[in-house]
Design a protein around this motif. Structure first.
Motif: not given
Length: 124
Positions: A4-16
Motif C-alpha cells: 500500500v502506497d499512500i501519498e498525502v497532499v500537505t500544507g503549512p498546517a500539517d507539520p507531520e
C-alpha cells in the motif's frame, strides 16, 4: 502481500502527516482488512507539498488536500468484494489521517502474481 502506497497532499498546517505509532496502527488496520498474516501488508507513506499539487480549473489551495492510495495485491478480490474492501480502505485512511473520506482516492493495480518477485523470486 498487499503493498500500500499512500501519498498525502500537505500544507503549512500539517507539520507531520503521521508519527511512526500512527503509521503502525494504520498498517495493522489495513492488514486486518486484507486478512493478512503479520508482516503480510506493507505500507509506505509520502507527503506531497500542496505547492507540488494542482487540479484543473484552479481548484487548489489549503481547502483541497487529497490522499492517493495505491494498492498492489497478488490477486484482486471479485468485484463486489473489491468495492467493499475499497470502502474499508478509504474509511481507515480517512480516520487515521484525519481527512474527509471524500478526499481519499483509492486505486488498485492489476494482479501482481506472475509480475512481482520477492528476493528475486517470481511470485507464481
Amino acid at each position: 502481500m498487499p503493498i500500500v502506497d499512500i501519498e498525502v497532499v500537505t500544507g503549512p498546517a500539517d507539520p507531520e502527516v503521521v508519527d511512526k505509532e500512527t503509521l503502525q496502527l494504520l498498517a495493522d488496520d489495513l492488514g486486518r482488512l486484507f486478512g493478512s498474516d503479520p508482516g503480510g501488508t506493507w505500507v509506505r507513506l509520502r507527503s506531497i507539498d500542496q505547492d507540488a499539487y494542482a487540479e484543473n480549473g484552479g481548484v487548489t489551495g489549503s481547502q483541497v488536500q487529497p490522499v492517493f492510495v495505491s494498492i498492489l495485491r497478488a490477486e484482486l478480490p471479485e468485484r463486489a468484494a473489491l468495492g467493499r474492501e475499497m470502502a474499508g480502505v478509504a474509511e481507515i485512511v480517512a480516520r487515521m489521517l484525519d481527512r474527509p473520506r471524500e478526499n481519499i482516492h483509492v486505486l488498485y493495480a492489476p494482479d501482481a502474481r506472475g509480475r512481482i518477485g520477492f528476493g528475486g523470486t517470481l511470485l507464481e
